[in-house]
Design a protein around this motif. Structure first.
Motif: not given
Length: 122
Positions: A52-53, A55-61
């Protein structure tokens, strides 16, 4: 044909013996060399958290990537407007980039067809 099968079986047996003999030591060495990347405790919950970290880190980029894309596009528009002032080096780089894109497209097509050049599988 039968002799080739026997040779293949012998080579496969030899390879499996090699893996059985040295595989455990290689696995231990690999884990020891990369222990800084191992999360403790190694549980399913920890793996789900890391997933999850990621996924959401990539989403935040995405916003940064989106902004970079538009900056690059503006730069290309500016070059196109001033194409009379374009230097030979810049034109060469653009041509090489276009050629590379085309080559990656062709390679992707070949891979998509199952590594056949003509599209017919044998």
């Amino acid at each position: 044909m039968a002799s080739k099968l026997v040779q293949l079986q012998a080579k496969a047996a030899q390879a499996s013996q090699l893996v059985a003999k040295h595989g455990g030591a290689y696995h231990k060495q690999l884990l020891e060399q990369n222990k800084q990347y191992i999360q403790e405790p190694p549980t399913v919950e920890k793996c789900n958290l890391l997933s999850k970290q990621l996924f959401y880190t990539r989403l935040a980029s995405f916003p940064g990537r989106y902004e970079s894309f538009w900056k690059e596009l503006d730069y290309v528009k500016h070059l196109w407007k001033n194409r009379q002032e374009l230097k030979v080096e810049d034109a060469g780089i653009a041509a090489l980039f276009g050629l590379e894109l085309f080559a990656w497209f062709c390679a992707g097509e070949i891979v998509g067809r199952g590594f056949t050049i003509t599209g017919y599988s044998v």
